[in-house]
Motif scaffolding. Structure first.
Motif, PDB file in Angstrom:
ATOM      1  N   LYS A 139       0.828  -1.206   0.000  1.00  0.00           N
ATOM      2  CA  LYS A 139       0.000   0.000   0.000  1.00  0.00           C
ATOM      3  C   LYS A 139       0.861   1.254   0.000  1.00  0.00           C
ATOM      4  O   LYS A 139       0.602   2.218  -0.726  1.00  0.00           O
ATOM      5  N   ASN A 140       1.926   1.244   0.811  1.00  0.00           N
ATOM      6  CA  ASN A 140       2.813   2.403   0.880  1.00  0.00           C
ATOM      7  C   ASN A 140       3.548   2.635  -0.432  1.00  0.00           C
ATOM      8  O   ASN A 140       3.975   3.760  -0.716  1.00  0.00           O
ATOM      9  N   ALA A 141       3.702   1.560  -1.238  1.00  0.00           N
ATOM     10  CA  ALA A 141       4.359   1.689  -2.536  1.00  0.00           C
ATOM     11  C   ALA A 141       3.392   2.103  -3.642  1.00  0.00           C
ATOM     12  O   ALA A 141       3.789   2.254  -4.791  1.00  0.00           O
TER      13      ALA A 141
ATOM     14  N   LEU B  76       5.594  -3.371  13.884  1.00  0.00           N
ATOM     15  CA  LEU B  76       4.389  -2.614  13.543  1.00  0.00           C
ATOM     16  C   LEU B  76       4.590  -1.122  13.813  1.00  0.00           C
ATOM     17  O   LEU B  76       4.198  -0.276  13.008  1.00  0.00           O
ATOM     18  N   ILE B  77       5.245  -0.807  14.933  1.00  0.00           N
ATOM     19  CA  ILE B  77       5.549   0.596  15.233  1.00  0.00           C
ATOM     20  C   ILE B  77       6.493   1.163  14.177  1.00  0.00           C
ATOM     21  O   ILE B  77       6.324   2.294  13.699  1.00  0.00           O
ATOM     22  N   THR B  78       7.483   0.356  13.795  1.00  0.00           N
ATOM     23  CA  THR B  78       8.447   0.792  12.784  1.00  0.00           C
ATOM     24  C   THR B  78       7.757   1.092  11.463  1.00  0.00           C
ATOM     25  O   THR B  78       8.003   2.132  10.838  1.00  0.00           O
ATOM     26  N   ILE B  79       6.904   0.167  11.026  1.00  0.00           N
ATOM     27  CA  ILE B  79       6.278   0.357   9.714  1.00  0.00           C
ATOM     28  C   ILE B  79       5.281   1.514   9.748  1.00  0.00           C
ATOM     29  O   ILE B  79       5.105   2.222   8.747  1.00  0.00           O
ATOM     30  N   TRP B  80       4.636   1.748  10.903  1.00  0.00           N
ATOM     31  CA  TRP B  80       3.763   2.922  11.025  1.00  0.00           C
ATOM     32  C   TRP B  80       4.578   4.191  10.875  1.00  0.00           C
ATOM     33  O   TRP B  80       4.189   5.111  10.149  1.00  0.00           O
TER      34      TRP B  80
ATOM     35  N   LYS C  61       4.596   6.972   7.506  1.00  0.00           N
ATOM     36  CA  LYS C  61       4.207   8.372   7.659  1.00  0.00           C
ATOM     37  C   LYS C  61       5.383   9.330   7.554  1.00  0.00           C
ATOM     38  O   LYS C  61       5.259  10.440   7.031  1.00  0.00           O
ATOM     39  N   PHE C  62       6.549   8.904   8.068  1.00  0.00           N
ATOM     40  CA  PHE C  62       7.673   9.830   8.138  1.00  0.00           C
ATOM     41  C   PHE C  62       8.974   9.253   7.570  1.00  0.00           C
ATOM     42  O   PHE C  62      10.024   9.878   7.717  1.00  0.00           O
TER      43      PHE C  62
ATOM     44  N   LYS D 186      10.098   9.007   4.608  1.00  0.00           N
ATOM     45  CA  LYS D 186      10.704   9.836   3.572  1.00  0.00           C
ATOM     46  C   LYS D 186      10.966  11.259   4.042  1.00  0.00           C
ATOM     47  O   LYS D 186      11.570  12.055   3.333  1.00  0.00           O
ATOM     48  N   ARG D 187      10.489  11.600   5.232  1.00  0.00           N
ATOM     49  CA  ARG D 187      10.638  12.964   5.716  1.00  0.00           C
ATOM     50  C   ARG D 187      10.757  12.981   7.244  1.00  0.00           C
ATOM     51  O   ARG D 187       9.896  13.534   7.942  1.00  0.00           O
ATOM     52  N   PRO D 188      11.820  12.378   7.799  1.00  0.00           N
ATOM     53  CA  PRO D 188      11.971  12.321   9.262  1.00  0.00           C
ATOM     54  C   PRO D 188      12.016  13.695   9.916  1.00  0.00           C
ATOM     55  O   PRO D 188      11.647  13.850  11.070  1.00  0.00           O
ATOM     56  N   MET D 189      12.455  14.710   9.147  1.00  0.00           N
ATOM     57  CA  MET D 189      12.523  16.057   9.708  1.00  0.00           C
ATOM     58  C   MET D 189      11.133  16.583  10.068  1.00  0.00           C
ATOM     59  O   MET D 189      10.990  17.404  10.985  1.00  0.00           O
ATOM     60  N   HIS D 190      10.104  16.099   9.367  1.00  0.00           N
ATOM     61  CA  HIS D 190       8.761  16.575   9.645  1.00  0.00           C
ATOM     62  C   HIS D 190       8.286  16.170  11.034  1.00  0.00           C
ATOM     63  O   HIS D 190       7.477  16.874  11.642  1.00  0.00           O
ATOM     64  N   LEU D 191       8.770  15.032  11.532  1.00  0.00           N
ATOM     65  CA  LEU D 191       8.402  14.596  12.884  1.00  0.00           C
ATOM     66  C   LEU D 191       9.378  15.147  13.913  1.00  0.00           C
ATOM     67  O   LEU D 191       8.988  15.885  14.822  1.00  0.00           O
ATOM     68  N   PHE D 192      10.664  14.789  13.767  1.00  0.00           N
ATOM     69  CA  PHE D 192      11.641  15.179  14.773  1.00  0.00           C
ATOM     70  C   PHE D 192      11.860  16.691  14.785  1.00  0.00           C
ATOM     71  O   PHE D 192      12.047  17.290  15.840  1.00  0.00           O
TER      72      PHE D 192
END
Length: 318
Positions: free
Chosen positions: A183-185, A219-223, A227-228, A230-236
């Protein structure tokens, strides 16, 4: 070629001959052109010797042998890389998945144009506490976090169009969540079919408590990655800026309050004696660290390399 059947296995020597005969009968009955790829994930029994014998007798049988046990996800990854069939079927080697389900799964991909069809073992023969209950818990959590409405994410019996397996990266222990990866792809037409689950005939289950724990961590990792990733800066970065602002505003309040006390000639408490000073200082430090974590994540994402995750020691008919 119509079909590629991928079978990852670990110490399933007793079941392989019967499984091969069963698959062959189904393939011949439906006149499929096919290949059966056994991926030996570091077996210590006679599994590889049996695969060699089968591949010598039947050129439709192919084999990949890992140097050691690298895990089911790595086994599927190697199989996906070499799969030639228009439709790819994955199934377990323990005879709990029925090859008689293959024609219906194949038709759902070819005729109904599904990207992926997952089996649903509605009636299971596993121990309720050992595997059945944990599976229900996993599936509930996966549905809630991914919005993929499947009853049985971890069923080994699945069908894929070739373009799906060539565009997803199965790593770690993410084989449980391949529908979410698909789905993510961008492959959104994901279906489900009730399939027959058979009691284990040979050997013992590989399920253990470590898989129960690892499943939830994955499951936590894939969630997070969905969501983030491709863009870890958006969360951290967002959390870091928020924490820094909270800390800065607290420090500013303490400073203004101290100046006010001095202006009205009231005794002022030392800044270091005010607990809000330490709260604001900690918040600013955490905010800076979170921001840097996001920044480093972006750098790593842009410079990551594709290091091999498994080693193959032998191959047959490839």
């Amino acid at each position: 070629m119509n079909l590629t059947i991928l079978i990852p296995l670990l110490n399933e020597a007793e079941s392989l001959p019967e499984l091969y005969q069963w698959i062959t009968a189904v393939m011949q009955r439906n006149n499929y052109s096919y290949e059966v790829v056994f991926i030996d994930d570091g077996s210590t029994d006679e599994s590889w010797n049996i695969i060699e014998d089968l591949s010598n007798k039947d050129t439709n049988v192919k084999g990949i042998r890992f140097q050691k046990n690298f895990g089911k996800s790595q086994a599927l990854h190697s199989g996906f890389a070499i799969a030639k069939g228009d439709v790819v079927i994955t199934m377990d080697a323990d005879l709990q998945d029925s090859p008689d389900e293959i024609p219906d799964l194949y038709n759902m991909i070819v005729n109904q144009k599904y990207d992926l069809v997952s089996g649903w073992k509605k009636k299971r023969y596993d121990s309720v506490m050992a595997k059945n209950f944990p599976s229900k818990l996993f599936n509930w959590a996966a549905r809630r976090t991914s919005s993929v409405k499947l009853h049985d994410f971890n069923c080994g019996l699945k069908a894929y169009s070739n373009k799906v397996v060539k565009n997803i990266d199965v790593y770690g222990e993410m084989h449980r969540y391949i529908p979410v990866l698909a789905k993510n792809a961008g492959f959104t037409k994901i279906g489900e079919k009730i399939v027959k689950h058979q009691a284990r005939k040979y050997g013992v289950s590989k399920f253990g408590m470590s898989r129960f724990i690892n499943g939830f961590l994955d499951l936590i990792t894939i969630w997070f990655l969905s969501k983030f990733g491709k863009r870890p800066m958006h969360l951290f970065g967002a959390l870091g800026v928020l924490m820094f602002i909270v800390g800065f505003c607290s420090a500013a309040f303490i400073g203004i309050y101290k100046l006010y006390k001095l202006s009205v000639h009231e005794p002022a408490v030392l800044v270091a004696n005010n607990p809000w000073f330490y709260i604001s200082l900690t918040a600013m430090i955490l905010g800076t660290q979170l921001f840097l974590a996001g920044f480093l994540g972006e750098i790593i994402l842009r410079n990551k390399n594709n290091e091999a995750r498994y080693k193959i020691s032998d191959q047959r008919n490839l």
